[in-house]
Motif scaffolding. Structure first.
Motif, PDB file in Angstrom:
ATOM      1  N   VAL A   1      51.923  41.745  34.956  1.00 55.22           N
ATOM      2  CA  VAL A   1      51.015  42.786  35.433  1.00 55.22           C
ATOM      3  C   VAL A   1      49.841  42.064  36.096  1.00 55.22           C
ATOM      4  CG1 VAL A   1      49.395  44.601  34.767  1.00 55.22           C
ATOM      5  CG2 VAL A   1      51.651  44.470  33.681  1.00 55.22           C
ATOM      6  N   TYR A   2      49.619  42.346  37.361  1.00 55.64           N
ATOM      7  CA  TYR A   2      48.526  41.708  38.108  1.00 55.64           C
ATOM      8  C   TYR A   2      47.539  42.775  38.562  1.00 55.64           C
ATOM      9  CZ  TYR A   2      45.878  39.410  41.782  1.00 55.64           C
ATOM     10  OH  TYR A   2      44.852  38.927  42.552  1.00 55.64           O
ATOM     11  N   GLU A   3      46.239  42.484  38.391  1.00 58.69           N
ATOM     12  CA  GLU A   3      45.192  43.396  38.839  1.00 58.69           C
ATOM     13  C   GLU A   3      44.085  42.605  39.534  1.00 58.69           C
ATOM     14  OE1 GLU A   3      45.655  46.795  35.334  1.00 58.69           O
ATOM     15  OE2 GLU A   3      43.944  45.431  35.277  1.00 58.69           O
ATOM     16  N   GLU A   4      43.574  43.173  40.610  1.00 50.58           N
ATOM     17  CA  GLU A   4      42.417  42.597  41.268  1.00 50.58           C
ATOM     18  C   GLU A   4      41.453  43.696  41.662  1.00 50.58           C
ATOM     19  OE1 GLU A   4      43.298  42.156  45.957  1.00 50.58           O
ATOM     20  OE2 GLU A   4      44.344  40.677  44.713  1.00 50.58           O
ATOM     21  N   GLU A   5      40.209  43.323  41.807  1.00 48.55           N
ATOM     22  CA  GLU A   5      39.156  44.234  42.191  1.00 48.55           C
ATOM     23  C   GLU A   5      37.975  43.389  42.643  1.00 48.55           C
ATOM     24  OE1 GLU A   5      36.916  45.509  38.251  1.00 48.55           O
ATOM     25  OE2 GLU A   5      39.091  45.449  37.923  1.00 48.55           O
ATOM     26  N   PRO A   6      36.964  43.977  43.284  1.00 48.83           N
ATOM     27  CA  PRO A   6      35.786  43.193  43.621  1.00 48.83           C
ATOM     28  C   PRO A   6      35.186  42.556  42.373  1.00 48.83           C
ATOM     29  CG  PRO A   6      35.740  45.282  44.786  1.00 48.83           C
ATOM     30  CD  PRO A   6      36.894  45.363  43.818  1.00 48.83           C
ATOM     31  N   GLY A   7      34.872  41.289  42.461  1.00 50.45           N
ATOM     32  CA  GLY A   7      34.321  40.595  41.306  1.00 50.45           C
ATOM     33  C   GLY A   7      34.232  39.109  41.554  1.00 50.45           C
ATOM     34  N   ASP A   8      33.343  38.460  40.821  1.00 51.70           N
ATOM     35  CA  ASP A   8      33.116  37.027  40.962  1.00 51.70           C
ATOM     36  C   ASP A   8      33.441  36.343  39.639  1.00 51.70           C
ATOM     37  OD1 ASP A   8      32.354  34.587  42.076  1.00 51.70           O
ATOM     38  OD2 ASP A   8      30.616  35.456  43.078  1.00 51.70           O
ATOM     39  N   HIS A   9      33.132  35.060  39.573  1.00 50.60           N
ATOM     40  CA  HIS A   9      33.427  34.241  38.403  1.00 50.60           C
ATOM     41  C   HIS A   9      32.249  34.341  37.439  1.00 50.60           C
ATOM     42  CE1 HIS A   9      36.468  31.291  37.152  1.00 50.60           C
ATOM     43  NE2 HIS A   9      35.507  30.569  36.606  1.00 50.60           N
ATOM     44  N   GLU A  10      32.174  35.473  36.709  1.00 53.82           N
ATOM     45  CA  GLU A  10      30.977  35.703  35.890  1.00 53.82           C
ATOM     46  C   GLU A  10      31.297  36.621  34.720  1.00 53.82           C
ATOM     47  OE1 GLU A  10      29.208  38.790  35.888  1.00 53.82           O
ATOM     48  OE2 GLU A  10      30.690  39.763  37.182  1.00 53.82           O
ATOM     49  N   TRP A  11      30.393  36.622  33.728  1.00 55.32           N
ATOM     50  CA  TRP A  11      30.656  37.269  32.449  1.00 55.32           C
ATOM     51  C   TRP A  11      30.701  38.786  32.510  1.00 55.32           C
ATOM     52  CZ3 TRP A  11      32.790  35.446  28.293  1.00 55.32           C
ATOM     53  CH2 TRP A  11      32.759  34.073  28.052  1.00 55.32           C
ATOM     54  N   GLY A  12      29.995  39.388  33.429  1.00 56.08           N
ATOM     55  CA  GLY A  12      30.088  40.835  33.558  1.00 56.08           C
ATOM     56  C   GLY A  12      31.510  41.273  33.860  1.00 56.08           C
ATOM     57  N   TYR A  13      32.168  40.532  34.741  1.00 54.83           N
ATOM     58  CA  TYR A  13      33.572  40.814  35.068  1.00 54.83           C
ATOM     59  C   TYR A  13      34.460  40.594  33.857  1.00 54.83           C
ATOM     60  CZ  TYR A  13      38.140  40.334  37.348  1.00 54.83           C
ATOM     61  OH  TYR A  13      39.462  40.476  37.701  1.00 54.83           O
ATOM     62  N   TRP A  14      34.278  39.473  33.143  1.00 53.99           N
ATOM     63  CA  TRP A  14      35.144  39.157  32.007  1.00 53.99           C
ATOM     64  C   TRP A  14      34.914  40.104  30.832  1.00 53.99           C
ATOM     65  CZ3 TRP A  14      33.010  33.743  33.150  1.00 53.99           C
ATOM     66  CH2 TRP A  14      33.685  33.203  34.246  1.00 53.99           C
ATOM     67  N   ASP A  15      33.693  40.580  30.655  1.00 57.65           N
ATOM     68  CA  ASP A  15      33.435  41.558  29.597  1.00 57.65           C
ATOM     69  C   ASP A  15      34.211  42.844  29.865  1.00 57.65           C
ATOM     70  OD1 ASP A  15      32.004  42.504  27.223  1.00 57.65           O
ATOM     71  OD2 ASP A  15      30.954  43.820  28.617  1.00 57.65           O
ATOM     72  N   ARG A  16      34.282  43.260  31.108  1.00 60.47           N
ATOM     73  CA  ARG A  16      35.054  44.456  31.456  1.00 60.47           C
ATOM     74  C   ARG A  16      36.548  44.221  31.279  1.00 60.47           C
ATOM     75  NH1 ARG A  16      31.617  44.155  35.866  1.00 60.47           N
ATOM     76  NH2 ARG A  16      33.340  43.605  37.277  1.00 60.47           N
ATOM     77  N   LYS A  17      37.012  43.077  31.746  1.00 65.65           N
ATOM     78  CA  LYS A  17      38.459  42.851  31.785  1.00 65.65           C
ATOM     79  C   LYS A  17      39.053  42.513  30.416  1.00 65.65           C
ATOM     80  CE  LYS A  17      40.348  43.469  34.965  1.00 65.65           C
ATOM     81  NZ  LYS A  17      40.774  44.740  35.604  1.00 65.65           N
ATOM     82  N   ILE A  18      38.261  41.957  29.507  1.00 69.06           N
ATOM     83  CA  ILE A  18      38.833  41.710  28.180  1.00 69.06           C
ATOM     84  C   ILE A  18      39.110  43.032  27.472  1.00 69.06           C
ATOM     85  CG2 ILE A  18      36.653  41.502  26.908  1.00 69.06           C
ATOM     86  CD1 ILE A  18      39.920  39.469  26.398  1.00 69.06           C
ATOM     87  N   GLN A  19      38.353  44.058  27.801  1.00 66.82           N
ATOM     88  CA  GLN A  19      38.662  45.383  27.253  1.00 66.82           C
ATOM     89  C   GLN A  19      40.004  45.875  27.796  1.00 66.82           C
ATOM     90  OE1 GLN A  19      35.098  48.127  27.163  1.00 66.82           O
ATOM     91  NE2 GLN A  19      34.188  46.417  28.295  1.00 66.82           N
ATOM     92  N   ARG A  20      40.238  45.627  29.061  1.00 69.73           N
ATOM     93  CA  ARG A  20      41.508  45.995  29.678  1.00 69.73           C
ATOM     94  C   ARG A  20      42.665  45.212  29.042  1.00 69.73           C
ATOM     95  NH1 ARG A  20      45.954  48.108  31.108  1.00 69.73           N
ATOM     96  NH2 ARG A  20      46.899  47.449  33.077  1.00 69.73           N
ATOM     97  N   VAL A  21      42.436  43.929  28.765  1.00 67.64           N
ATOM     98  CA  VAL A  21      43.467  43.112  28.131  1.00 67.64           C
ATOM     99  C   VAL A  21      43.819  43.670  26.760  1.00 67.64           C
ATOM    100  CG1 VAL A  21      43.936  40.849  27.106  1.00 67.64           C
ATOM    101  CG2 VAL A  21      42.939  40.998  29.395  1.00 67.64           C
TER     102      VAL A  21
END
Length: 246
Positions: free
Chosen positions: A217-237
């Motif tokens: 399963v691959y997902e992409e969206e606007p985002g950079d290499h930073e914790w705000g993005y990872w905080d959102r995506k770990i919920q998705r994981v």
């Protein structure tokens, strides 16, 4: 949930080692476990400090093990300690001896960001018999390119000679081919922000996995290499992991 800050001696590393562990407060069961791996400039505290992983894990009833591996790239280093042996062999055994964690494949998962995304994929593709699902967030997945184009002191200490990486146990592309040939792949999740400096590496790995018909399963969206993005995506994981009904 309980948060343990655990210091212990590693026979593999021959030094004192550290991990943070989030554990559900429920007696009488062995818990499904997520091995959550940090990035190159982080440590075992980073996921707890930079995200709300304790709260997210509590809602899922899952234990989370977060080890420190320094700047090792989850590898038995050419000039350094055997961090791959530590995280793939010694760590799970020690964690299960300290805490009530399930050893069953269907109860074990790995995820990580950047360098940790590489480590999580490496765990799942190296040991498909141990992990039901693994996830990479903005993963440093193409070490062949990184070793050649960024031949820094880190890379020299870790891999020594970049020409030895392609086709080796450090090469995720080669590991993916081996797993595809065995029909035993864990479920794979991969995401990356479109502004991330590792975006093109992620696209190459995605295309490779899709060509091999791996369960990605691959997902992409606007985002950079930073914790705000990872905080959102770990919920998705955590929503994606097959832990419902465990």
């Amino acid at each position: 949930m309980a948060l343990f800050q655990c210091q212990f001696f590693s026979e593999t590393l021959e030094i004192s080692a550290s991990m943070n562990v989030i554990l559900p407060q429920q007696k009488g069961k062995l818990f499904p476990t997520l091995y959550l791996l940090h990035g190159l400039s982080d440590d075992h505290t980073s996921w707890c400090r930079q995200t709300s992983i304790e709260r997210y894990a509590s809602a899922k009833g899952i234990a989370v093990v977060m080890p420190a591996v320094n700047r090792s790239f989850y590898t038995d280093m050419s000039h350094g300690a055997k961090y791959w042996t530590f995280v793939s062999e010694e760590l799970p055994e020690l964690a299960r001896s300290f805490f009530p964690l399930s050893a069953s494949r269907e109860h074990n998962f790995a995820a990580g960001l950047s360098m940790g995304g590489y480590g999580a994929m490496k765990l799942g593709l190296s040991f498909p018999d141990r992990f039901a699902a693994v996830a990479s967030l903005s993963g440093a997945l193409d070490v062949n390119r990184l070793a050649v184009e960024t031949f820094s002191n880190d890379i020299q200490h870790i891999f020594s000679d970049p020409s030895t990486i392609p086709g080796s146990s450090a090469d995720l592309f080669a590991l993916a081919e081996r797993v595809a040939g065995s029909n035993s792949s864990p479920l794979l999740y991969q995401c990356c922000g479109t502004e991330d400096f590792l975006y093109e590496d992620n696209i190459r790995f995605r295309e490779h996995c899709l060509k091999l018909e791996l369960p990605l399963v691959y997902e992409e969206e606007p985002g950079d290499h930073e914790w705000g993005y990872w905080d959102r995506k770990i919920q998705r994981v955590l929503d994606w992991l097959p832990i419902e009904g465990i």
